[in-house]
Structure formats: C-alpha cells, structure tokens
Design a protein around this motif. Sequence first.
Motif, mmCIF file in Angstrom:
data_model
loop_
_atom_site.group_PDB
_atom_site.id
_atom_site.type_symbol
_atom_site.label_atom_id
_atom_site.label_comp_id
_atom_site.label_asym_id
_atom_site.label_seq_id
_atom_site.Cartn_x
_atom_site.Cartn_y
_atom_site.Cartn_z
ATOM 1 N N ASP A 179 0.833 -1.203 0.000
ATOM 2 C CA ASP A 179 0.000 0.000 0.000
ATOM 3 C C ASP A 179 0.869 1.255 0.000
ATOM 4 O O ASP A 179 0.543 2.249 -0.667
ATOM 5 C CB ASP A 179 -0.928 -0.013 1.206
ATOM 6 C CG ASP A 179 -2.023 -1.046 1.087
ATOM 7 O OD1 ASP A 179 -3.139 -0.687 0.689
ATOM 8 O OD2 ASP A 179 -1.756 -2.224 1.363
ATOM 9 N N ALA B 75 1.926 1.727 -3.583
ATOM 10 C CA ALA B 75 0.883 2.305 -4.428
ATOM 11 C C ALA B 75 0.735 3.799 -4.162
ATOM 12 O O ALA B 75 0.601 4.605 -5.098
ATOM 13 C CB ALA B 75 -0.433 1.582 -4.172
ATOM 14 N N GLU B 76 0.759 4.181 -2.894
ATOM 15 C CA GLU B 76 0.627 5.593 -2.538
ATOM 16 C C GLU B 76 1.794 6.406 -3.087
ATOM 17 O O GLU B 76 1.608 7.512 -3.606
ATOM 18 C CB GLU B 76 0.562 5.731 -1.015
ATOM 19 C CG GLU B 76 -0.690 5.160 -0.388
ATOM 20 C CD GLU B 76 -0.558 4.855 1.088
ATOM 21 O OE1 GLU B 76 -1.482 4.240 1.649
ATOM 22 O OE2 GLU B 76 0.489 5.220 1.682
ATOM 23 N N ILE C 241 1.420 6.975 -6.966
ATOM 24 C CA ILE C 241 0.417 7.967 -7.360
ATOM 25 C C ILE C 241 0.805 9.367 -6.894
ATOM 26 O O ILE C 241 0.530 10.363 -7.567
ATOM 27 C CB ILE C 241 -0.984 7.562 -6.861
ATOM 28 C CG1 ILE C 241 -2.040 8.291 -7.710
ATOM 29 C CG2 ILE C 241 -1.182 7.860 -5.393
ATOM 30 C CD1 ILE C 241 -3.415 7.711 -7.585
ATOM 31 N N VAL D 209 -3.743 11.206 0.044
ATOM 32 C CA VAL D 209 -3.764 10.170 -0.982
ATOM 33 C C VAL D 209 -4.356 8.882 -0.414
ATOM 34 O O VAL D 209 -5.192 8.222 -1.058
ATOM 35 C CB VAL D 209 -2.342 9.922 -1.532
ATOM 36 C CG1 VAL D 209 -2.297 8.665 -2.396
ATOM 37 C CG2 VAL D 209 -1.865 11.132 -2.331
ATOM 38 N N ARG D 210 -3.948 8.521 0.788
ATOM 39 C CA ARG D 210 -4.372 7.268 1.406
ATOM 40 C C ARG D 210 -5.853 7.253 1.732
ATOM 41 O O ARG D 210 -6.559 6.261 1.460
ATOM 42 C CB ARG D 210 -3.561 7.020 2.676
ATOM 43 C CG ARG D 210 -3.952 5.774 3.453
ATOM 44 C CD ARG D 210 -3.052 5.603 4.671
ATOM 45 N NE ARG D 210 -1.646 5.465 4.277
ATOM 46 C CZ ARG D 210 -0.621 5.445 5.135
ATOM 47 N NH1 ARG D 210 -0.856 5.541 6.436
ATOM 48 N NH2 ARG D 210 0.621 5.328 4.700
ATOM 49 N N LEU E 144 -7.117 7.579 -3.148
ATOM 50 C CA LEU E 144 -7.183 6.161 -3.507
ATOM 51 C C LEU E 144 -8.572 5.557 -3.285
ATOM 52 O O LEU E 144 -9.062 4.822 -4.151
ATOM 53 C CB LEU E 144 -6.113 5.372 -2.752
ATOM 54 C CG LEU E 144 -4.709 5.440 -3.363
ATOM 55 C CD1 LEU E 144 -3.685 4.799 -2.446
ATOM 56 C CD2 LEU E 144 -4.671 4.785 -4.730
ATOM 57 N N LEU F 261 -10.631 6.562 -6.276
ATOM 58 C CA LEU F 261 -10.280 5.801 -7.471
ATOM 59 C C LEU F 261 -10.814 4.375 -7.398
ATOM 60 O O LEU F 261 -11.278 3.821 -8.404
ATOM 61 C CB LEU F 261 -8.762 5.797 -7.658
ATOM 62 C CG LEU F 261 -8.110 7.156 -7.958
ATOM 63 C CD1 LEU F 261 -6.599 7.016 -8.011
ATOM 64 C CD2 LEU F 261 -8.638 7.723 -9.269
ATOM 65 N N GLU F 262 -10.749 3.778 -6.209
ATOM 66 C CA GLU F 262 -11.252 2.409 -6.047
ATOM 67 C C GLU F 262 -12.764 2.331 -6.225
ATOM 68 O O GLU F 262 -13.282 1.394 -6.832
ATOM 69 C CB GLU F 262 -10.868 1.882 -4.660
ATOM 70 C CG GLU F 262 -9.403 1.532 -4.532
ATOM 71 C CD GLU F 262 -9.005 1.159 -3.117
ATOM 72 O OE1 GLU F 262 -8.168 0.252 -2.961
ATOM 73 O OE2 GLU F 262 -9.526 1.775 -2.167
ATOM 74 N N VAL G 257 -7.106 -0.623 -8.043
ATOM 75 C CA VAL G 257 -6.148 0.390 -8.477
ATOM 76 C C VAL G 257 -4.821 0.258 -7.741
ATOM 77 O O VAL G 257 -3.753 0.526 -8.309
ATOM 78 C CB VAL G 257 -6.732 1.808 -8.293
ATOM 79 C CG1 VAL G 257 -6.930 2.143 -6.826
ATOM 80 C CG2 VAL G 257 -5.859 2.851 -8.979
ATOM 81 N N ARG G 258 -4.843 -0.189 -6.484
ATOM 82 C CA ARG G 258 -3.590 -0.345 -5.746
ATOM 83 C C ARG G 258 -2.722 -1.421 -6.398
ATOM 84 O O ARG G 258 -1.510 -1.242 -6.544
ATOM 85 C CB ARG G 258 -3.879 -0.681 -4.282
ATOM 86 C CG ARG G 258 -4.606 0.405 -3.533
ATOM 87 C CD ARG G 258 -5.041 -0.041 -2.145
ATOM 88 N NE ARG G 258 -6.047 0.854 -1.600
ATOM 89 C CZ ARG G 258 -5.803 1.834 -0.749
ATOM 90 N NH1 ARG G 258 -4.566 2.053 -0.322
ATOM 91 N NH2 ARG G 258 -6.776 2.612 -0.307
ATOM 92 N N LEU H 14 -1.182 -0.052 -9.521
ATOM 93 C CA LEU H 14 -0.063 0.855 -9.258
ATOM 94 C C LEU H 14 1.196 0.090 -8.864
ATOM 95 O O LEU H 14 2.314 0.461 -9.248
ATOM 96 C CB LEU H 14 -0.443 1.842 -8.162
ATOM 97 C CG LEU H 14 -1.491 2.897 -8.557
ATOM 98 C CD1 LEU H 14 -2.029 3.608 -7.326
ATOM 99 C CD2 LEU H 14 -0.889 3.901 -9.536
#
Length: 563
Positions: A151, A154-155, A158, A224-225, A229, A232-233, A240-241, A244
Amino acid sequence: MAGYGIGDMRCGRWRSMNGDTLDATARQCIARYSMLDAGDGIVVGVSGGPDSVALLLFLLDIAPDLDLRLHIAHVNHMIRGADADADADYVQELGRSLGVPVTVRRVDVPKAARVMGATVEDAGRSARYGLFRQTAKALGFSKVAVGHNADDQAETVIMRVVRGTGIRGLAGIPPTRDLGEGITLIRPLIDTTRTAIEAYCKEKNITPRQDRTNVDVAYFRNRVRWELLPLLESKYNSNVRGALVRLALTAAEDEAYLRSAADKVLERSMAQAGARSGSGSGAGAGVGAGPLRQKAEVQLDLVVLRDAPPALLSRVLATAFGMAADGEHDLYYQHVNAMSELVATGSVGDSIDLPRGIRAWLTYECLMVGRAEEADISLSGEETARNNGRGGVDCHGADAATCTKIQVPGATSVPGCGVMVYAAVGEVGRELAALIDADGALPGPQDLVLLARRAAVEWGFGEMILDPRGLGISWAIFDADKAEMDELTVRPWRAGDRLAPFGMEGTKKVSDIFTDEKIPRRDRAQWPVVVSGDQVVWVVGMRASGIAPVDANTRRFVVLIAG
C-alpha cells in the motif's frame, strides 16, 4: 535461500493485492531480491505500528532456518509527547518478551528540523536511518530491515504521478538499497498489503500501537491514502492499488534496462572525447562498477550524444551532471530538457547554468559539464547591450521576450539570467497560528523555514537547501494573495528598479543594493529580479521585499527558490 522460492517470482510484487498471506508474499520477496543470506545480522526498525511489528514477528519466524541475528532499533521523535513515550515503552517491552535486544534513541526531531532547515518528516527520516546505520555498524550487521508495504508503494507511485515524474519515479520504493559501509536496506514486506499485515498481527495475537498522525489529512500522503485512492477504487478501478504496484514493478525493470544502455552510451561518448583531447577518457571515471568519482570537468562527444535516443540521452546527461557535482544528484525535467536542447541545437560557446554551481557548455566537438567558474563563458558586451541595454524592460510590451513568467508551482528556467526558479505553494490555516506570538508578531526565520520546507517537499523540491541564513538570498517566501502569485515573472535588472526591503521603511534602488554588496558592474546587466506586477519583490541572491510578508492574515504562501 533454498526453500524460499514460492510460486511465480515474476508476479511476486503484486500477488498479495489479491489476498496472499504475509508469510507467502514476504518469502517470495526475500527470494526474488536475494535479501538474506544464512547467518545475517539484521537491525529491524520498529516503530511499534502494525507494519514494523509484523516484520519483526515474521523475521523471528524464519530466523532459525537461516540462523539470523536480530536487533531492534527505535527512535522516539519527541513529537507526540506521552504517546511517543508509550511507543518507546511498547517497543522495549516487545523486545524483552521476544528475547530480542533493543536500542532506543530519543531525538528532538522538531529541533533537528529547525537546525537542518528541513521538514519534520525529513528530519525524522534522517534520525531513524542514522540510528539504523550506526547500530548495524556497531554490531557488525550487514542488513537493516524496515516495514514498507504494498500500500505504501501504491501511494508513493500515485503521489509521484500527481507531482510529475518519469520512469525512475514510477518505480516507486526500491525493495533494497545500499546504505554504504557494507550495509543493505531491505524491505521484505514491500509486496504485502496492509490488510494482510493486520491479519498477520491478529493471527499472532498481538496488538500494535497506532499513530494518530497517520489519519491527519494535512499530510499529502494521508490525503492520498484516505481520500484519493478510495475515490479511485470506488469510481474507477477497484484494484487500483494492485495496478499501481504492477506499474512500479514494470517501471523498475524498464529503468534498469535503460540505465544499463545509457551507461554504455556514456562510456562511448567519454572515450571518444578523451581520444580527441588525448586524455584517454572524457572524465577519468568508469560507470556501472561503483560510485562515480568526482571530476571537475566531464567531456562528452557530441556526435555520440546526437546519435543517442532521447531516453538514453536524458540519463547520460543526468549522470554527467552527477559526476561534475561530486556524486549522484537528481535533475528536474527542465534541467535535462535544457541540456538536451543545448546538445541538439546549440552552437559553440552556448551554455546553460545548472544547480549546485554546475554549467554545461559547447566546444566544437564536445559537451562540457563542470563548475561554472571553469567554463569561463560570459555574455559579450554586444550581447549585453542587445539583451538589456535599452534603458528599461517592459514585461507586457516590446520587451516581453526578456521576461519569463514563473510557473507556480513548478520549475522555471531563465536562460538569459542563468538561473532556475523553483516555486512551491502551501496553505497555512491553523498551523501558522501556532507560529505567531500572542502579540501578532511575524513568524521568525526558523518558522518560515518549516513552512517553506513542507511546501517544497509537497511539490517535489525536497532536495533544495532551505535554511534561515538563506532567507531572502537563495530563497524567499511571500503571502501568495498579496504577491499576485499568477503574475510573478523573472527578468534582468534594469536602471530605475527599486525594492522595499524586508525590515526597512521605504524603498531602495537596486543599483544601491548592488553597490552595498560590491557586485562588479560587469556582473549586473543580467542579474535576475522577480517582479509581481510592476513591483520588484526579490533581487535574487541578495534581498527580498517586505511588501507581501507572511503574517497572521496569510492563508496561502508561495516559496521561491533559486537554483
């Protein structure tokens, strides 16, 4: 590492997004990146949170198979008062109950940030990794393990996309990294999701500590977290994670290939240049086999450079800059693009100024990269007259070509003045109120440094040096609304310019400031000034104006940094 190859290694960096356990994904990760050898000593960074606690428990599980030796290191950042002390106590007790020795260090991180001219986040990171390296060196250990997870990866990806990045940035957090002195940083949980980590802690019947600042959306990563995100999910891609993380994997592989190919172009270009000069090498330092050695002047053959594909040329130029600047240093896109344009279309004697006092210039057959004083290149008197000798500059009229609008936020190249201007913006809100005294006094230089550093990091300029001594000289900060942020431009100084210096009443001629600073007349013609509308707000490298100070009424601010 026999017995640690579980499943398809090529997919190891994203399978946990689909539900694999921590044990499986961490073992895959260790095998894929050859993180551990039998008998390794490992300093485990443990904050007390779920990620680091799960990492410690996992390493304890596999320790008998590999005869691993573990030592816990923890930094009390002295930020959250009793909560921080409770974290340290928790880690001490955890180590005692597990039979793992613990080193705890108290560091006044806010104070360190002020001294360093850094953000609290950067100062904290420096304190942690400093302790990890020192502990590993003292114990004779070769590994440091930290708990970054999928995670986090992913963060990070992005965040870099939002700020602007290339393939190297898309590669995200590397699974391993050399810390120097024979010590390697490893991230065994980089493929493991936060959900799997929490499940692992529950399975082990252990309750980690929770850091309340991890839900504070004042921090970019937390926004973002907790905001971007999830949006986007829910609206675009439920996985999406995972997408990424896969992007980070493929970008890392592509970057490794391009880096290797670029090194070959660099070696060939240096060899050709060296053959022409008779030195046998364009810089006297090899690439790819270890840290680049400093060379005052790097010579690169233009024919080789002009034949190189853009993807390789950009990496060659960035590496050449690093060699001239005494080590690996990142260049922003604007710098690399300017160097590429110089190679493609420049003429003999053309030059551009780069950060850290480095200049790139052209000879008949080579691109030279070195210290600016070594280039011995200056505008001729005719060029000075042509560019700035008509007695004035009107940025909205016939002289607009000599003015450059500052990209806010962003990085702006001002070739005519030999400077780059980096701009970052920030919102202050309640944070500023804590910096203002009860009597409404303006924030002090160290307070402004904290605000400026946070904004610089937010917009990707975290490597720029900001300290109180440079305020008004190498960097400046203004109230964005008072300074007409959208109208900031850079132009050469002209006769008649006046500045209202911060801390002084009235205005002062810029020419008098030059005299006070003993600037030779020959160096004044292209001296950059930043203007807001028709007012000079900063004589770059000397003084800033007090017409738009950050004060109790400020809601937005802009930071300008000269590079």
